[in-house]
Enzyme design. Structure first.
Site, PDB file in Angstrom:
ATOM      1  N   ASP A 139     -14.191 -39.324 -38.637  1.00 20.79           N
ATOM      2  CA  ASP A 139     -15.252 -39.947 -39.417  1.00 20.79           C
ATOM      3  C   ASP A 139     -15.688 -38.976 -40.520  1.00 20.79           C
ATOM      4  OD1 ASP A 139     -17.289 -42.445 -39.172  1.00 20.79           O
ATOM      5  OD2 ASP A 139     -18.467 -40.662 -39.620  1.00 20.79           O
ATOM      6  N   ASP A 266     -10.018 -49.361 -33.874  1.00 18.83           N
ATOM      7  CA  ASP A 266     -11.011 -49.032 -34.900  1.00 18.83           C
ATOM      8  C   ASP A 266     -10.767 -49.896 -36.136  1.00 18.83           C
ATOM      9  OD1 ASP A 266     -12.893 -47.974 -36.556  1.00 18.83           O
ATOM     10  OD2 ASP A 266     -11.941 -46.020 -36.790  1.00 18.83           O
ATOM     11  N   HIS A 296     -13.873 -46.745 -32.574  1.00 18.65           N
ATOM     12  CA  HIS A 296     -14.056 -45.762 -33.635  1.00 18.65           C
ATOM     13  C   HIS A 296     -14.315 -44.373 -33.064  1.00 18.65           C
ATOM     14  CE1 HIS A 296     -14.981 -44.267 -37.600  1.00 18.65           C
ATOM     15  NE2 HIS A 296     -16.184 -43.878 -37.215  1.00 18.65           N
TER      16      HIS A 296
END
Length: 322
Positions: A139, A266, A296
């Site tokens: 991320d 994801d 995710h």
């Protein structure tokens, strides 16, 4: 807390000018009492007048594994990976980004930007003089961590990228990301723990949700979490496009080992591993994997498996490849 306990240092950020921050929020330490499966105490580095927290586990003489979290999480995200990596003999270093976790949180939204976060973490990395690093990033940990690696490649031995990337704004963003960005900006309700839970296949318990909420006792502590989706380069005119394109140029010549571990579940990053496998020389021939039954936040859904894969990758990468 004594000065030695905090291990505070004040440094510059090389080519980046550290922003001058005048108003800072500190999450009360009692908010972090009784966290499940997370006994780690923070260490502190002063960067541009801000305290940046990190945890440091495992043998100090081992080459460090740097775990970088994204948004809206903090180092608690890695509690399932740290024990596996330490058991494999590694030193594990996990910072909290500015605005998250135990780190300080500027109170003015104008103090936050993609560039400022790269500056803060560049200064933090240099202050702690971390070298011979294996980076695992996900991320926003990848948007920042990959910039660090591209701009200070001499400090990094290997990279493992999970559910992340280095967008330049040249290609459209997935619909799931556009919805998330709008929600972060406009929703009157922004429950951090429940947001993290929604990004997992294996649902969190009440104590774990509370742990993700811990750094944010009030709405005003959530500025970074709210703003980060809007900082992702998503248009050709983004101010960080040129910097990310320069980083890509580094990675297109990157010969050091580079591994991708992306989740099957994801909706935002699924399929993003292909460009890294194709464009990074050090990614060729590596044991890339798709992490099944993971959303995710693959660190939550398959943390021990992911950590073991990272440990195996380090073990099978010869020193001559550094």
């Amino acid at each position: 807390m004594t000065a030695s306990d905090r291990q505070a240092q004040s440094v510059g950020a090389g080519t980046y000018a550290l922003p001058r921050v005048t108003q800072v929020l500190h999450t009360p330490e009692e908010r972090f009492a009784g966290l499940p499966d997370f006994p780690y105490q923070p260490r502190w580095t002063e960067v541009g007048g801000l305290r940046v927290a990190h945890l440091d586990a495992g043998p100090a003489t081992s080459d460090p594994v740097l775990l970088m979290h994204g948004e809206p999480t903090w180092s608690f995200l890695y509690r399932k990976m740290i024990p596996v990596l330490v058991a494999a003999g590694h030193r594990v270093v996990v910072p909290d980004l500015v605005g998250f976790g135990r780190s300080d949180k500027p109170a003015d939204a104008g103090d936050y930007s993609y560039r400022n976060h790269v500056a803060w973490m560049t200064a933090w990395l240099r202050a702690n003089d971390l070298r011979r690093l294996t980076l695992f990033c996900q991320d926003w940990g990848s948007l920042i961590g990959l910039r660090l690696a591209a701009e200070m490649p001499e400090r990094f031995d290997r990279i493992v990228l999970g559910n992340g990337g280095l967008p330049t704004g040249a290609t459209p963003m997935p619909a799931a990301f556009r919805l998330w960005r709008a929600y972060a900006r406009w929703s009157p309700w922004f429950p951090i723990g429940r947001i993290v839970n929604a990004g997992c296949v294996t649902k969190l318990g009440a104590a774990e949700i509370a742990a993700y909420d811990a750094p944010f006792p009030e709405e005003r502590y959530k500025i970074a979490a709210r703003l980060f989706p809007g900082f992702v380069p998503s248009t050709p005119g983004d101010p960080e496009r040129a910097s990310n394109e320069r980083a890509w140029q580094v990675f297109e010549r990157w010969q050091k080992p580079f591994l991708t571990l992306f989740s099957s579940g994801d909706p935002i990053t699924r399929g993003g591993e292909k460009s890294w496998q194709q464009r990074v020389p050090g990614a060729r021939g590596q044991p890339h994997a798709i992490v099944r039954r993971a959303g995710h936040f693959l660190q939550e859904d398959q943390g021990p498996q992911v950590a073991q894969t990272v440990a195996d990758f380090i073990r099978t990468t010869p020193a001559s490849a550094r």
